[in-house]
Design an enzyme around this catalytic site. Structure first.
Site, PDB file in Angstrom:
ATOM      1  N   TYR A 177       0.983  -1.124  -0.058  1.00  0.00           N
ATOM      2  CA  TYR A 177      -0.072  -0.011  -0.112  1.00  0.00           C
ATOM      3  C   TYR A 177       0.903   1.075   0.019  1.00  0.00           C
ATOM      4  CZ  TYR A 177      -3.558   3.290   1.585  1.00  0.00           C
ATOM      5  OH  TYR A 177      -4.547   4.359   1.680  1.00  0.00           O
ATOM      6  N   LYS A 188       1.250   4.267  -2.631  1.00  0.00           N
ATOM      7  CA  LYS A 188       1.153   5.456  -2.377  1.00  0.00           C
ATOM      8  C   LYS A 188       2.141   6.619  -2.388  1.00  0.00           C
ATOM      9  CE  LYS A 188      -3.330   5.155  -1.315  1.00  0.00           C
ATOM     10  NZ  LYS A 188      -4.310   5.942  -2.276  1.00  0.00           N
TER      11      LYS A 188
END
Length: 262
Positions: free
Chosen positions: A145, A149
């Site tokens: 993740y 990002k």
């Protein structure tokens, strides 16, 4: 002058709040939603919705084409994303690929569709990429993740630098905790829901969880003319969470003057 914008993940949470705000501001909003039945068209939030997976490049091209048919496309919000725990010592390849395909490739496909359309129109345009506090700080077991990002911040810079001369802007909006259906489910699924809620609320120095409309208002600003010289930046909308070092404690006497508990 009429103008259109594509918002991915417009069916719920932050995406729905952004679509709602932009519609109220006079934009023709086309949503890209993974599942049917959100009711955004019926509610007058979206002028049209493409029901498709954001990890599919053709989905973004279809959304761009639909938006352009309504009005010149001058805005794009890459928002659709997922969160999965991916500890490197016990890595599930299928989860990693899912995160990268949606949070990574999905944003690339969306940015490409937007830039292609802006160039075809010989117009400028603004892209808002919804990133995260995870793009600048880290939490345990979120490797994939956070990988995506951080990449979203880099994507905004790349677009801004490559296409700035053409009047095309791109910025990242990086929230912390936001009260969405996803967050509510996370809290409900926790072993200690009250502790989970408290941790999310007490993490930022502002000591509360953001409302979706607070994120939407910044997205509207980044898409609008008032931010016309703002590009290539990552804007933290996280209650100063990523600015904090350790666990800062305000002066109790000062809090008392405001009638607040420590």
């Amino acid at each position: 002058m009429s103008r259109s914008v594509v918002v991915t993940g417009s069916g719920k949470g932050i995406g729905r709040a952004i679509a709602t705000r932009l519609s109220a501001d006079g934009w023709m909003v086309v949503g890209l939603e993974r599942s049917a039945g959100s009711g955004t068209v019926e509610a007058g939030i979206c002028a049209a919705v493409i029901v498709a997976d954001s990890s599919n490049r053709d989905s973004h091209r279809a959304a761009a084409k639909r938006a352009s048919a309504l009005a010149p496309l001058v805005g794009w919000v890459n928002n659709a994303g997922i969160t999965r725990r991916t500890p490197l010592h016990d890595l599930d390849e299928s989860l990693v690929r899912e995160v990268i395909e949606i949070n990574g490739l999905g944003y690339l496909w969306g940015a490409s569709a937007a830039v292609e359309t802006f160039i075809e129109q010989r117009s400028g345009g603004s892209i808002v990429n919804i990133g995260s506090i995870h793009g600048r700080t880290s939490f345990s077991d979120h490797a994939a993740y956070e990988f995506t990002k951080g990449g979203i911040d880099a994507l905004s810079r790349s677009i801004a630098v490559t296409y700035g001369r053409l009047g095309i802007r791109a910025n990242t909006l990086a929230p912390g905790g936001v009260r969405t259906p996803h967050l509510e489910a996370q809290v409900a699924a926790a072993a200690d829901s009250e502790a989970e809620e408290r941790a999310l609320a007490e993490g930022p120095p502002m000591r509360r969880i953001a409302r979706t409309e607070e994120i939407a208002s910044v997205a509207a600003f980044l898409l609008g003319d008032e931010s016309s010289y703002l590009s290539g930046q990552s804007i933290g909308v996280d209650g100063a969470w990523s600015a904090a070092f350790g666990n800062p404690v305000p002066d109790p006497a000062l809090l008392a003057r405001y009638g607040l508990e420590p």
